[in-house]
Design a protein around this motif. Structure first.
Motif, short mmCIF file in Angstrom:
data_model
loop_
_atom_site.label_atom_id
_atom_site.label_comp_id
_atom_site.label_asym_id
_atom_site.label_seq_id
_atom_site.Cartn_x
_atom_site.Cartn_y
_atom_site.Cartn_z
N ASP A 139 30.06 33.60 44.59
CA ASP A 139 31.50 33.43 44.35
C ASP A 139 31.79 32.02 43.84
O ASP A 139 32.44 31.83 42.81
N ASN B 93 46.21 32.99 50.76
CA ASN B 93 45.74 33.84 49.67
C ASN B 93 46.81 34.83 49.20
O ASN B 93 46.92 35.13 48.01
N ALA C 131 43.85 42.73 45.12
CA ALA C 131 43.59 41.61 46.02
C ALA C 131 44.57 41.65 47.19
O ALA C 131 44.16 41.52 48.36
N THR D 34 44.42 33.74 55.01
CA THR D 34 44.91 34.96 54.39
C THR D 34 46.36 34.79 53.91
O THR D 34 46.72 35.25 52.82
N GLY E 281 39.71 37.93 47.52
CA GLY E 281 39.58 36.72 46.70
C GLY E 281 38.89 36.97 45.38
O GLY E 281 39.30 36.44 44.34
N ASN F 170 39.00 39.63 53.35
CA ASN F 170 39.65 38.49 52.70
C ASN F 170 38.84 38.01 51.49
O ASN F 170 39.39 37.72 50.43
N ASN F 171 37.52 37.95 51.65
CA ASN F 171 36.64 37.52 50.56
C ASN F 171 36.69 38.48 49.37
O ASN F 171 36.71 38.06 48.22
N ASP G 59 40.32 36.60 41.54
CA ASP G 59 39.66 35.85 40.45
C ASP G 59 39.42 36.71 39.22
O ASP G 59 39.38 36.22 38.10
N TYR H 14 43.94 41.70 51.29
CA TYR H 14 44.51 40.67 52.17
C TYR H 14 45.36 41.31 53.26
O TYR H 14 45.32 40.89 54.41
#
Length: 434
Positions: free
Chosen positions: A6, A80, A54, A77, A43, A39-40, A47, A58
């Motif tokens: 990432d 984000n 996304a 979170t 992300g 959460n990842n 991106d 979240y």
């Protein structure tokens, strides 16, 4: 592993690893880490530009963080979600989420996270036109970035400060900020041993160079004799991926001197396995009715071996005293381009495409002229129209259509400099769609 890919800009690869992690966490009932994984994944989708997707991840992550009482995770979170809304154009809503995140970041003593949220609040105010307020938040973020050693984050906040100062017409101050930012970028880039990952990281910071070039050219307009145009050309050279240059530099040195024999043996063994599997692949494909399942299996094995091979090579680069002693090759300066590359019959055309406007530098053995061109999207439209017509089996046989598309593109990218071109040989350094 997902997190490392990432950071290096390999988003699809990161997604593969995160997605393998998620069902395992659910299987063992680890709700805290499930929240992290969700959460990842959110992300990565952010991106990749898929903001709605996304936000879905979240909003699955947030209640889990709250259920396990992880206030730090909750803060991440919320931050984000704010970013997601910001990308969707809902700036005010974004600020609301950042403002919920900030006190939680502080409560758990997450100074790095606090820096990120302060930076994002600054960005929110900047996009709402409140530039001075934006600078206040960036100025709170910067010392925290430095305190926790977040070099990439420091570069980002410096870039944001420079961008905002440019909007406030403080061009010289903006220049200092973006130059400090790029110093960090160049330094971080050299720390990555693998050429492939170095390139993918470099791709994530191209906006910084685009802004720097544009700023230098704006300064050139106000001070035509101060050499800002030369600096911009050299910045354009620096902004290009230098993988080939670096690999050529490495090939002149015996980088394997001082490496442990085990590592070298592993490299040799993997090279032999790769050769064998490549031979097997060619034989399988060459049969009258190739077996698709078998080809698939071979491709998977080949990819796994290739990844191992690249990892071993990266280890050799990192461990080699010879490699460490190599100076990073530098791109050419304007006088070097004029002396080493050009003669009186050759002209260099270097393009840099930008969001607001693009640039063309015309370099001869004795001089430099710069031209401002339309913004990137206009050049892309003309270039794609031209490409479509000359590759279409029907349209490419209609001379008027080809001539028109050609003239449209030529008008945009060559016409401004037409008087200088004559019958010279042209060396073209294209950018983006060109």
């Amino acid at each position: 592993i997902g997190g490392v890919y990432d950071k290096l800009g390999e988003k699809q690869k990161a997604l593969e690893y995160y997605s393998q992690s998620l069902p395992l966490l659910r299987a063992v009932g680890d709700r805290g880490r499930e929240a992290i994984s969700l959460n990842n994944i959110g992300g990565v989708y952010a991106d990749l530009g898929e903001q709605q997707k996304a936000l879905e991840y979240y909003s699955q992550s947030l209640p889990l963080y709250r259920a396990v009482g992880d206030r730090g995770g909750e803060a991440i979170t919320l931050n984000n979600i704010g970013l997601g809304y910001s990308e969707l154009g809902e700036k005010q809503k974004a600020l609301e989420y950042y403002s919920q995140s900030l006190p939680l970041r502080r409560a758990v003593g997450d100074r790095g996270g606090e820096a990120i949220t302060l930076n994002n609040i600054g960005l929110g105010y900047s996009e709402l036109g409140e530039k001075q307020k934006a600078l206040e938040y960036y100025s709170q973020s910067l010392p925290l970035r430095r305190a926790v050693g977040d070099r990439a984050g420091e570069a980002l906040t410096l870039y944001n400060i420079g961008y905002t100062k440019r909007d406030l017409n403080n061009l010289t101050e903006a220049l200092n900020d973006i130059e400090s930012s790029l110093k960090i970028i160049e330094n971080l880039r050299t720390k990555i041993a693998s050429p492939e990952l170095r390139s993918s990281y470099f791709a994530t910071v191209q906006d910084y160079y685009e802004f720097y070039i544009d700023l230098l050219m704006q300064l050139h307009k106000t001070n035509p004799k101060s050499g800002y145009d030369t600096k911009a050309l050299e910045a354009s050279e620096r902004s290009r991926a230098r993988s080939l240059l670096e690999l050529l530099q490495e090939s002149n040195a015996n980088i394997r001197e001082g490496i442990s024999p085990e590592l070298l043996q592993q490299e040799k063994s993997l090279q032999q396995q790769l050769d064998a599997i490549e031979k097997q692949r060619i034989e399988t494909i060459s049969t009258p009715n190739p077996n698709a399942t078998k080809i698939d299996e071979i491709d998977k094995q080949r990819l796994a071996l290739l990844q191992q091979y690249q990892q071993i090579q990266a280890q050799i680069r990192t461990a080699s005293p010879r490699y460490a002693a190599l100076t990073q090759p530098q791109p050419l300066t304007l006088p070097e381009i004029q002396k080493q590359i050009l003669d009186e019959n050759t002209i260099l055309l270097q393009y840099s495409l930008g969001k607001d406007r693009s640039y063309l530098w015309v370099v001869t053995s004795t001089g430099l002229t710069t031209y401002e061109l339309p913004k990137q999207v206009d050049i892309e439209t003309a270039a794609k129209d031209f490409l479509e017509i000359i590759t279409s089996p029907i349209q490419r046989d209609i001379p008027q259509q080809v001539a028109q598309a050609s003239a449209n593109l030529g008008q945009v990218i060559l016409q401004p400099a037409a008087a200088q071109l004559g019958n010279k040989r042209l060396l073209i350094v294209p950018d983006g769609v060109l």
